[in-house]
Write a protein that holds these residues in place. Structure first.
Motif, PDB file in Angstrom:
ATOM      1  N   LYS A 123      53.162  35.772  45.136  1.00  0.00           N
ATOM      2  CA  LYS A 123      52.567  37.031  45.610  1.00  0.00           C
ATOM      3  C   LYS A 123      52.284  37.987  44.453  1.00  0.00           C
ATOM      4  O   LYS A 123      51.250  38.660  44.436  1.00  0.00           O
ATOM      5  CB  LYS A 123      53.484  37.679  46.647  1.00  0.00           C
ATOM      6  N   LYS A 126      49.238  36.650  42.228  1.00  0.00           N
ATOM      7  CA  LYS A 126      47.908  36.604  42.843  1.00  0.00           C
ATOM      8  C   LYS A 126      46.969  37.731  42.398  1.00  0.00           C
ATOM      9  O   LYS A 126      45.832  37.456  42.019  1.00  0.00           O
ATOM     10  CB  LYS A 126      48.018  36.570  44.361  1.00  0.00           C
ATOM     11  N   PRO A 127      47.383  39.009  42.409  1.00  0.00           N
ATOM     12  CA  PRO A 127      46.441  40.052  41.976  1.00  0.00           C
ATOM     13  C   PRO A 127      46.166  40.050  40.465  1.00  0.00           C
ATOM     14  O   PRO A 127      45.181  40.627  40.015  1.00  0.00           O
ATOM     15  CB  PRO A 127      47.117  41.358  42.405  1.00  0.00           C
ATOM     16  N   SER A 133      48.425  31.966  40.537  1.00  0.00           N
ATOM     17  CA  SER A 133      49.097  31.973  41.834  1.00  0.00           C
ATOM     18  C   SER A 133      48.972  30.610  42.521  1.00  0.00           C
ATOM     19  O   SER A 133      49.947  30.048  43.016  1.00  0.00           O
ATOM     20  CB  SER A 133      48.502  33.081  42.701  1.00  0.00           C
TER      21      SER A 133
END
Length: 158
Positions: A123, A126-127, A133
């Motif tokens: 999590k 991911k960004p 990710s």
């Protein structure tokens, strides 16, 4: 430092952790482990080393990709790599608990925490980097299987 060098360093670190964890399993794999009752879905012993090697390489590439974004989003990267480090330590700790201490129950409790930390790492990565990710998904799936296997071994041998 270049992206390639960061990836290479992260891969080496992950493989070193895996090697250390593997050393913890050596004595028990030939003595204690064969005496355990295992579920029907227990894979052959030879499968674990190549699977884990591939997963450690993928983990290292993933961490290296995130590390390479340090200049772009330093706070996010630092937090993500901190959580990654915690899960990597938990990954190694599992081998010591299960094989070193011959304690499937304690290892089962610990692997549940490891699974949550891997999910959190995914999590957080991911960004920062979507590929990083995604590279951890096979690891999460394998640890999911390992959790089921660990729990089954504990249950069958309690």
């Amino acid at each position: 430092m270049s992206k390639s060098l960061k990836i290479a360093i992260a891969v080496i670190v992950c493989l070193a952790v895996g090697y250390g964890a593997g050393m913890a399993t050596q004595s028990s794999i030939e003595t204690w482990y064969p005496t355990l009752i295992k579920p029907i879905f227990n894979p052959p012993n030879w499968l674990f080393a190549p699977v884990w090697t591939l997963l450690y390489v993928m983990m290292g590439v993933s961490a290296g990709l995130v590390w390479s974004k340090m200049e772009v989003v330093p706070l996010l990267v630092k937090k993500a790599l901190w959580v990654f480090t915690i899960q990597l330590i938990l990954n190694a700790l599992w081998s010591f608990l299960f094989f070193g201490m011959c304690n499937p129950f304690l290892a089962f409790i610990e692997i549940l925490l490891l699974w949550l930390m891997i999910l959190e790492t995914i999590k957080l990565f991911k960004p920062i980097d979507a590929l990083a990710s995604k590279l951890l998904i096979p690891y999460l799936l394998w640890v999911s299987f390992a959790t089921l296997l660990n729990g089954s071994i504990w249950w069958l041998n309690r």
